[in-house]
Design a protein around this motif. Structure first.
Motif, PDB file in Angstrom:
ATOM      1  N   ALA A 138     -59.132  64.540-128.836  1.00 57.28           N
ATOM      2  CA  ALA A 138     -58.396  64.595-130.090  1.00 57.28           C
ATOM      3  C   ALA A 138     -59.179  63.848-131.168  1.00 57.28           C
ATOM      4  CB  ALA A 138     -57.020  63.978-129.910  1.00 57.28           C
ATOM      5  N   PRO A 139     -58.942  64.157-132.447  1.00 54.36           N
ATOM      6  CA  PRO A 139     -59.673  63.480-133.519  1.00 54.36           C
ATOM      7  C   PRO A 139     -59.536  61.971-133.440  1.00 54.36           C
ATOM      8  CG  PRO A 139     -58.476  65.357-134.378  1.00 54.36           C
ATOM      9  CD  PRO A 139     -58.036  65.191-132.958  1.00 54.36           C
ATOM     10  N   GLY A 140     -60.659  61.290-133.495  1.00 52.56           N
ATOM     11  CA  GLY A 140     -60.653  59.843-133.482  1.00 52.56           C
ATOM     12  C   GLY A 140     -60.429  59.211-132.125  1.00 52.56           C
ATOM     13  N   LYS A 141     -60.365  60.026-131.087  1.00 49.81           N
ATOM     14  CA  LYS A 141     -60.121  59.490-129.745  1.00 49.81           C
ATOM     15  C   LYS A 141     -61.271  59.833-128.817  1.00 49.81           C
ATOM     16  CE  LYS A 141     -55.076  59.493-129.932  1.00 49.81           C
ATOM     17  NZ  LYS A 141     -53.826  59.872-129.211  1.00 49.81           N
ATOM     18  N   GLU A 142     -61.334  59.121-127.706  1.00 50.38           N
ATOM     19  CA  GLU A 142     -62.358  59.390-126.709  1.00 50.38           C
ATOM     20  C   GLU A 142     -61.998  60.652-125.912  1.00 50.38           C
ATOM     21  OE1 GLU A 142     -63.840  54.797-125.856  1.00 50.38           O
ATOM     22  OE2 GLU A 142     -62.860  55.959-124.284  1.00 50.38           O
ATOM     23  N   ARG A 143     -63.026  61.212-125.306  1.00 46.88           N
ATOM     24  CA  ARG A 143     -62.805  62.374-124.456  1.00 46.88           C
ATOM     25  C   ARG A 143     -61.946  61.959-123.255  1.00 46.88           C
ATOM     26  NH1 ARG A 143     -67.521  66.716-124.168  1.00 46.88           N
ATOM     27  NH2 ARG A 143     -67.183  66.290-126.386  1.00 46.88           N
ATOM     28  N   GLU A 144     -60.939  62.764-122.967  1.00 45.94           N
ATOM     29  CA  GLU A 144     -59.927  62.417-121.967  1.00 45.94           C
ATOM     30  C   GLU A 144     -59.936  63.425-120.816  1.00 45.94           C
ATOM     31  OE1 GLU A 144     -55.054  61.744-121.997  1.00 45.94           O
ATOM     32  OE2 GLU A 144     -56.005  63.052-123.473  1.00 45.94           O
ATOM     33  N   PHE A 145     -59.822  62.916-119.610  1.00 48.35           N
ATOM     34  CA  PHE A 145     -59.768  63.762-118.426  1.00 48.35           C
ATOM     35  C   PHE A 145     -58.460  64.526-118.379  1.00 48.35           C
ATOM     36  CE2 PHE A 145     -60.402  65.217-114.227  1.00 48.35           C
ATOM     37  CZ  PHE A 145     -59.261  64.953-113.480  1.00 48.35           C
ATOM     38  N   VAL A 146     -58.550  65.808-118.004  1.00 46.11           N
ATOM     39  CA  VAL A 146     -57.358  66.638-117.825  1.00 46.11           C
ATOM     40  C   VAL A 146     -57.184  66.984-116.351  1.00 46.11           C
ATOM     41  CG1 VAL A 146     -56.257  68.825-118.401  1.00 46.11           C
ATOM     42  CG2 VAL A 146     -57.539  67.578-120.161  1.00 46.11           C
ATOM     43  N   THR A 147     -58.179  67.633-115.771  1.00 41.08           N
ATOM     44  CA  THR A 147     -58.072  68.066-114.384  1.00 41.08           C
ATOM     45  C   THR A 147     -59.449  68.430-113.854  1.00 41.08           C
ATOM     46  OG1 THR A 147     -57.007  69.673-112.896  1.00 41.08           O
ATOM     47  CG2 THR A 147     -57.616  70.463-115.069  1.00 41.08           C
ATOM     48  N   ALA A 148     -59.583  68.460-112.534  1.00 38.56           N
ATOM     49  CA  ALA A 148     -60.850  68.839-111.915  1.00 38.56           C
ATOM     50  C   ALA A 148     -60.600  69.384-110.523  1.00 38.56           C
ATOM     51  CB  ALA A 148     -61.802  67.640-111.832  1.00 38.56           C
ATOM     52  N   MET A 149     -61.512  70.262-110.093  1.00 36.74           N
ATOM     53  CA  MET A 149     -61.430  70.788-108.739  1.00 36.74           C
ATOM     54  C   MET A 149     -62.839  71.068-108.226  1.00 36.74           C
ATOM     55  SD  MET A 149     -60.685  74.902-108.774  1.00 36.74           S
ATOM     56  CE  MET A 149     -59.008  74.852-109.304  1.00 36.74           C
ATOM     57  N   ARG A 161     -64.424  61.059-114.826  1.00 43.90           N
ATOM     58  CA  ARG A 161     -65.347  60.419-115.767  1.00 43.90           C
ATOM     59  C   ARG A 161     -66.165  61.463-116.500  1.00 43.90           C
ATOM     60  NH1 ARG A 161     -68.834  56.466-112.283  1.00 43.90           N
ATOM     61  NH2 ARG A 161     -70.093  56.695-114.178  1.00 43.90           N
ATOM     62  N   PRO A 162     -66.012  61.572-117.813  1.00 44.13           N
ATOM     63  CA  PRO A 162     -66.796  62.586-118.536  1.00 44.13           C
ATOM     64  C   PRO A 162     -68.296  62.297-118.507  1.00 44.13           C
ATOM     65  CG  PRO A 162     -65.583  61.179-120.069  1.00 44.13           C
ATOM     66  CD  PRO A 162     -65.079  60.848-118.702  1.00 44.13           C
ATOM     67  N   ASP A 163     -68.692  61.063-118.345  1.00 44.94           N
ATOM     68  CA  ASP A 163     -70.112  60.717-118.406  1.00 44.94           C
ATOM     69  C   ASP A 163     -70.905  61.208-117.209  1.00 44.94           C
ATOM     70  OD1 ASP A 163     -70.495  57.707-116.719  1.00 44.94           O
ATOM     71  OD2 ASP A 163     -68.525  58.589-117.088  1.00 44.94           O
ATOM     72  N   VAL A 164     -70.236  61.660-116.148  1.00 47.32           N
ATOM     73  CA  VAL A 164     -70.970  62.110-114.966  1.00 47.32           C
ATOM     74  C   VAL A 164     -71.215  63.613-114.965  1.00 47.32           C
ATOM     75  CG1 VAL A 164     -70.061  60.187-113.623  1.00 47.32           C
ATOM     76  CG2 VAL A 164     -68.914  62.415-113.513  1.00 47.32           C
TER      77      VAL A 164
END
Length: 125
Positions: free
Chosen positions: A39-50, A108-111
């Protein structure tokens, strides 16, 4: 791996959207596929993964019960079905992929080394 996301748009609160992400390039057997949002002004946020090869799906707590992550192996496409959408779900949604991740790393988005271009989801009346 190249990722192409689509399906975003404007939806009213309580509505639904389905996002798609189609992968091309390498075989995905050892990959984890993820969805994140920012979202604007926020960090990237995890939603889901498989894991593409199968197994359990991990969801962020705020998305459990509302969002569903699925895949079509033949089409090399993953889907994010979003129901009961709220204004706070408004964000750019990104699909991501990375090989060799263990479960504790998937949020973790950085991975993640491979990202789609993002698709805008706006929840507003």
């Amino acid at each position: 791996v190249q990722l192409q996301a689509s399906g975003g748009g404007l939806v009213q609160p309580g509505g639904s959207l389905r996002l798609s992400c189609t992968a091309s390039g390498r075989t995905l057997n050892n990959y984890v596929m993820g969805w994140f949002r920012q979202a604007p002004g926020k960090e990237r946020e995890f939603v889901t993964a498989m894991k593409w090869s199968g197994g359990s799906t991990t969801y962020a707590d705020s998305m459990k019960g509302r969002f569903t992550f699925s895949k079509d192996t033949a089409k090399k496409t993953v889907y994010l079905q979003m129901n009961s959408l709220k204004p706070e779900d408004t964000a750019v949604y990104y699909c991501a992929a990375q090989s060799g991740l263990i479960t504790t790393m998937v949020s973790r988005p950085d991975v993640y080394g491979y990202w789609g271009q993002g698709t805008q989801v706006t929840v507003s009346s």
